[in-house]
Design a protein around this motif. Structure first.
Motif, PDB file in Angstrom:
ATOM      1  N   UNK A 180       0.767  -0.894  -0.130  1.00 19.04           N
ATOM      2  CA  UNK A 180      -0.130  -0.050   0.120  1.00 19.04           C
ATOM      3  C   UNK A 180       0.837   1.351  -0.043  1.00 19.04           C
ATOM      4  N   UNK A 181       2.274   1.041   0.041  1.00 21.71           N
ATOM      5  CA  UNK A 181       2.903   2.307  -0.281  1.00 21.71           C
ATOM      6  C   UNK A 181       4.085   1.765  -1.147  1.00 21.71           C
ATOM      7  N   UNK A 182       4.226   2.761  -2.286  1.00 26.75           N
ATOM      8  CA  UNK A 182       5.155   2.153  -3.389  1.00 26.75           C
ATOM      9  C   UNK A 182       6.096   3.357  -3.969  1.00 26.75           C
ATOM     10  N   UNK A 183       7.405   3.014  -3.641  1.00 23.67           N
ATOM     11  CA  UNK A 183       8.595   4.001  -3.844  1.00 23.67           C
ATOM     12  C   UNK A 183       9.167   3.469  -5.217  1.00 23.67           C
ATOM     13  N   UNK A 184       9.116   4.499  -6.225  1.00 24.89           N
ATOM     14  CA  UNK A 184       9.679   4.533  -7.567  1.00 24.89           C
ATOM     15  C   UNK A 184      11.095   5.151  -7.907  1.00 24.89           C
ATOM     16  N   UNK A 185      11.908   4.608  -8.394  1.00 24.51           N
ATOM     17  CA  UNK A 185      13.087   5.044  -8.744  1.00 24.51           C
ATOM     18  C   UNK A 185      13.407   4.524 -10.297  1.00 24.51           C
ATOM     19  N   UNK A 235      -3.792   3.721  -1.038  1.00 27.08           N
ATOM     20  CA  UNK A 235      -2.383   3.471  -1.214  1.00 27.08           C
ATOM     21  C   UNK A 235      -1.718   4.852  -1.368  1.00 27.08           C
ATOM     22  N   UNK A 236      -0.402   4.802  -1.134  1.00 22.52           N
ATOM     23  CA  UNK A 236       0.775   5.724  -1.577  1.00 22.52           C
ATOM     24  C   UNK A 236       1.430   5.527  -2.391  1.00 22.52           C
ATOM     25  N   UNK A 237       2.194   6.420  -3.213  1.00 18.35           N
ATOM     26  CA  UNK A 237       3.312   6.740  -3.950  1.00 18.35           C
ATOM     27  C   UNK A 237       4.288   7.396  -3.381  1.00 18.35           C
ATOM     28  N   UNK A 256       5.680   7.951 -13.577  1.00 14.86           N
ATOM     29  CA  UNK A 256       4.140   8.515 -13.912  1.00 14.86           C
ATOM     30  C   UNK A 256       3.300   7.308 -13.940  1.00 14.86           C
ATOM     31  N   UNK A 257       3.580   6.194 -14.456  1.00 16.21           N
ATOM     32  CA  UNK A 257       2.852   4.859 -14.544  1.00 16.21           C
ATOM     33  C   UNK A 257       2.481   4.276 -13.043  1.00 16.21           C
ATOM     34  N   UNK A 258       3.758   4.429 -12.381  1.00 17.37           N
ATOM     35  CA  UNK A 258       3.346   4.163 -10.763  1.00 17.37           C
ATOM     36  C   UNK A 258       2.087   4.871 -10.186  1.00 17.37           C
ATOM     37  N   UNK A 259       2.435   6.347 -10.445  1.00 14.17           N
ATOM     38  CA  UNK A 259       1.303   7.214  -9.703  1.00 14.17           C
ATOM     39  C   UNK A 259      -0.054   7.005 -10.372  1.00 14.17           C
ATOM     40  N   UNK A 260      -0.123   6.537 -11.609  1.00  6.90           N
ATOM     41  CA  UNK A 260      -1.399   6.329 -12.112  1.00  6.90           C
ATOM     42  C   UNK A 260      -2.018   5.078 -11.364  1.00  6.90           C
ATOM     43  N   UNK A 261      -1.257   4.190 -11.292  1.00  5.97           N
ATOM     44  CA  UNK A 261      -1.699   2.989 -10.628  1.00  5.97           C
ATOM     45  C   UNK A 261      -2.149   3.212  -9.102  1.00  5.97           C
ATOM     46  N   UNK A 262      -1.158   3.773  -8.442  1.00  7.71           N
ATOM     47  CA  UNK A 262      -1.732   4.333  -7.087  1.00  7.71           C
ATOM     48  C   UNK A 262      -2.959   4.882  -6.996  1.00  7.71           C
ATOM     49  N   UNK A 263      -3.285   6.101  -7.869  1.00 10.50           N
ATOM     50  CA  UNK A 263      -4.158   6.886  -7.856  1.00 10.50           C
ATOM     51  C   UNK A 263      -5.649   6.099  -8.251  1.00 10.50           C
ATOM     52  N   UNK A 264      -5.283   5.105  -8.797  1.00  8.25           N
ATOM     53  CA  UNK A 264      -6.536   4.294  -9.087  1.00  8.25           C
ATOM     54  C   UNK A 264      -7.062   3.238  -8.073  1.00  8.25           C
ATOM     55  N   UNK A 265      -6.039   3.043  -7.196  1.00  7.16           N
ATOM     56  CA  UNK A 265      -6.393   2.146  -5.905  1.00  7.16           C
ATOM     57  C   UNK A 265      -6.337   2.664  -4.626  1.00  7.16           C
ATOM     58  N   UNK A 266      -7.610   2.047  -4.074  1.00  7.09           N
ATOM     59  CA  UNK A 266      -7.950   2.845  -2.914  1.00  7.09           C
ATOM     60  C   UNK A 266      -6.874   2.530  -1.668  1.00  7.09           C
TER      61      UNK A 266
END
Length: 345
Positions: free
Chosen positions: A230-235, A253-255, A241-251
């Protein structure tokens, strides 16, 4: 020298300066001592994502913009035409041939090209970000302690998770990105060693497309979320941006973003879900290297940007980070004091 000769020389100089000013070509700038100096023309070579990636390249570009404003330097910006050493060498060569000095290469993928072109232009200083494999008198490496900043956002992730599982999306499976993952996991486990950290990489060498593949990042983040993170760090550079979109679509959760404050540049619908970003102050590194050159530093070698010099850190734009900042600051002080040595692998 007689008075008449001095007057003639001064008049000629004024005429020449006026002509140059009329042509809008600056011939000098003025430092704090009031002394004139020859104008510096900086060349900067971005990786294939170029400016506009809202991450690594944009951070470097911000440092250049600051140098243009504060140091009055001129600049030429270029982006490699292809993902190959030859294309990157052509990009650097074009900047050097055009009179740029210093020439700054954005990213470790320029290493081979810098090694080649620096030999061709021994009087030009080349700076490369994130690589120290090129040893030459006219090459300087700008290195960052990504693991330290990643440790701090890992502390935030550990405090924010409700499921006890967090994720990491890396662009390319290389040692540089391993530093982000290692620091993040160490920060998470400093709060709770039982939290699970799952990692996904988008590509492996010689395929470096993972830094510019938002679709792959979106799919990787969705898999992590489906597995309970429920928390995803992207490097992952421009893939983030794809990670942010997936997180925004899931209840619920944080990016966590990377390099620059990605809360500030994200789409309105995504912004509230970006908890923080690990700041890799490439802007500071680029600016300070240009500043050093302007002041006369032409030496090769390496320069390290860590917590002590504000080389890494974390963004505070999203106010929801508030409850976690105390823990993050305590972690910062432990690193600065030497009580904690953050792993890089």
């Amino acid at each position: 020298m007689t008075k008449s000769i001095r007057v003639a020389v001064l008049a000629a100089a004024v005429t020449l300066l006026s002509a140059c000013t009329a042509a809008t070509v600056p011939v000098s700038s003025v430092d704090s001592s009031g002394l004139g100096r020859a104008a510096v023309h900086v060349g900067i070579a971005y990786d294939s994502a170029g400016r506009g990636d809202k991450s690594f390249n944009d951070a470097a570009g911000a440092g250049l913009d600051r140098a243009k404003k504060e140091l009055l330097v001129e600049a030429t910006e270029a982006t490699t035409a292809a993902e190959s050493d030859d294309a990157r060498a052509d990009t650097l060569r074009g900047l050097a041939q055009g009179g740029s000095n210093p020439v700054i290469a954005v990213g470790f993928l320029y290493a081979a090209a810098v090694g080649t072109v620096a030999k061709e232009f021994p009087d030009t200083l080349f700076a490369i970000i994130d690589d120290d494999s090129v040893s030459a008198k006219n090459v300087v490496s700008l290195l960052f302690s990504e693991e330290q900043g990643s440790y701090l956002v890992g502390v935030a992730a550990a405090q924010a998770t409700r499921t006890g599982r967090v994720g990491f999306v890396g662009g390319v499976d290389v040692p540089l990105i391993h530093k982000f993952q290692a620091g993040y996991a160490a920060g998470v486990h400093s709060v709770d060693p039982d939290i699970r950290v799952d990692a996904r990489y988008l590509s492996k060498p010689p395929d470096f497309s993972g830094f510019g593949a938002p679709d792959k990042a979106r799919s990787a983040a969705r898999r992590l979320i489906d597995d309970g993170a429920d928390v995803i760090y992207t490097a992952a550079g421009g893939s983030g941006g794809g990670v942010f979109e997936a997180v925004a679509a899931a209840p619920r959760t944080w990016a966590i973003g990377v390099d620059s404050d990605q809360y500030a540049s994200a789409a309105e619908a995504v912004r509230p879900r970006i908890l923080t970003s690990m700041l890799k102050r490439v802007d500071n590194g680029v600016f300070q290297e240009i500043q050093a050159f302007v002041k006369g530093d032409r030496a090769g070698g390496s320069k390290r940007y860590d917590l002590k010099v504000d080389g890494v850190g974390y963004a505070t734009s999203n106010t929801v980070l508030g409850p976690y900042r105390s823990g993050m600051e305590k972690a910062r002080y432990r690193i600065l004091s030497g009580a904690v040595k953050v792993p890089t692998k």
